[in-house]
Write an enzyme that holds these catalytic residues in place. Sequence first.
Site: not given
Ligand code: PNW
Length: 454
Positions: A163, A359
């Site tokens: 990401e 994910e």
């Molecule tokens: C992902 N958004 O994070 C990460 O890759 C993981 O480590 C995390 O635990 C998981 O999603 C759950 O949060 C994100 O705001 C955090 O779009 C925020 C966003 C997307 C992915």
Amino acid sequence: MSFKKDFVWGSATASYQIEGAAFEDGKGWNIWDVFTHEGGHVYGNHTGDVACDHYHRFKEDIKLMKELGMKAYRFSVNWARIMPTGEGAVNEKGIAFYNELIDELLANGIEPYLTLYHWELPYDLYKQGGFLNPKIADWFYDYASVIAERFSDRVKHFFTLNEPQCIIGLGYLSGEQAPGLKTGKKDIFQMIYNLLRAHGKCVSALREKSVQPVKIGLASCGNTYYPASDSPEDIEATRYATFHMINDSLHEAVWNFATFMDPIYLGEYPKELREYFGDVLIELTEEDKKLISQPLDFYGQNNYNSAEIKAGKDGKPEIVNRYDGFPETMMLWPVTPEGLYWAPKFIYERYQKPFFITENGLASMDWVHVDGKVKDYGRIDFLQRYLRALKRAAEDGADIAGYFQWSFMDNFEWALGYAKRFGLVYVDYETQERIPKESAYFYKEVMETNGENL
Ligand code: PNW
């Protein structure tokens, strides 16, 4: 037709979120160690010092993965465990840990999928500017070389970055996550450029130094959308929004995934970036383009939710407001399974690479019930809905290669600490006991039947 025969089923984690042992066996500090220890940034001032203590318990965790039918496991390597200052000297104890982890996975018939960078920037590199320093590409090249040299005899699948949108959007724009900065557009575009080059250098290192042919991709996130109706206008507006900035904000520039994915898969920035941010955009030289857009073997998308789009005047995309009381998870993220049909469909159409969901999952309100079970029926329903949508994308002709559920077990949810539980397996952080939730048994059946039970 359904999911293809060799469909990859698994679950995912990241090192800082589960390993613990933050200061053991020669590991260096990373930006999350510093961010959590500084205090004031994370819910309850929780830290990843111990987390799920996976560093000491990986054997029992992998045993459980096997019992729960996992065929593949996406994990990340903690850079500062391998290279404590991020560059130069290699820490053999760190190498030994990942060697044992990989061996244990393979001995249990679980295919390792290795992410090189899931937000664990060594603090010493941060002090030299981190992603703002163009040298990040060379640091990442050297680290990736070590990964390739030491692990590619057994690991065949790699993700360069997790990401890039979150790395910048949460770490350097909103400042919610480490290193907790709010930088301006000049810095943001410097980092976009540096990160793209770092990805490219990582691919070079993996291709050059691996001891067998390996498959490489990355795990993207970013804004995804689904149409309000099946009308051609709404569908077209949704397709457009997926790959074009729908306003000229810096936020949109970072979160529209064409910002990173177009250079990586098509060799060019999307044109709106130049239109809206021409003053700070760092143009790609021919050499940069070649480096950044080296052919990849697959595309990975992390997806939790999407927004609804309808065609407004002149067919322009407009986001549809959600009604009050719209279904939401414990993250207050909307439940939007449609996204797992439309995003893979559009992304596959544009980039034409085997597509992984790297994910997908939810935080739900899980605790151990009086009978000892964790009855997370909401998670079962969520998986059922999202996976049905993904299956429909596969049936419609997108090359859907695999799905990694987030997450194998409850873990340190970044700025929200241990307050949010994303796992198929419940973790009692006081005793470190693991209890598979009801959803883990449901997901086991999904994997066993290749999605026929959905
Ligand atoms: C992902 N958004 O994070 C990460 O890759 C993981 O480590 C995390 O635990 C998981 O999603 C759950 O949060 C994100 O705001 C955090 O779009 C925020 C966003 C997307 C992915």
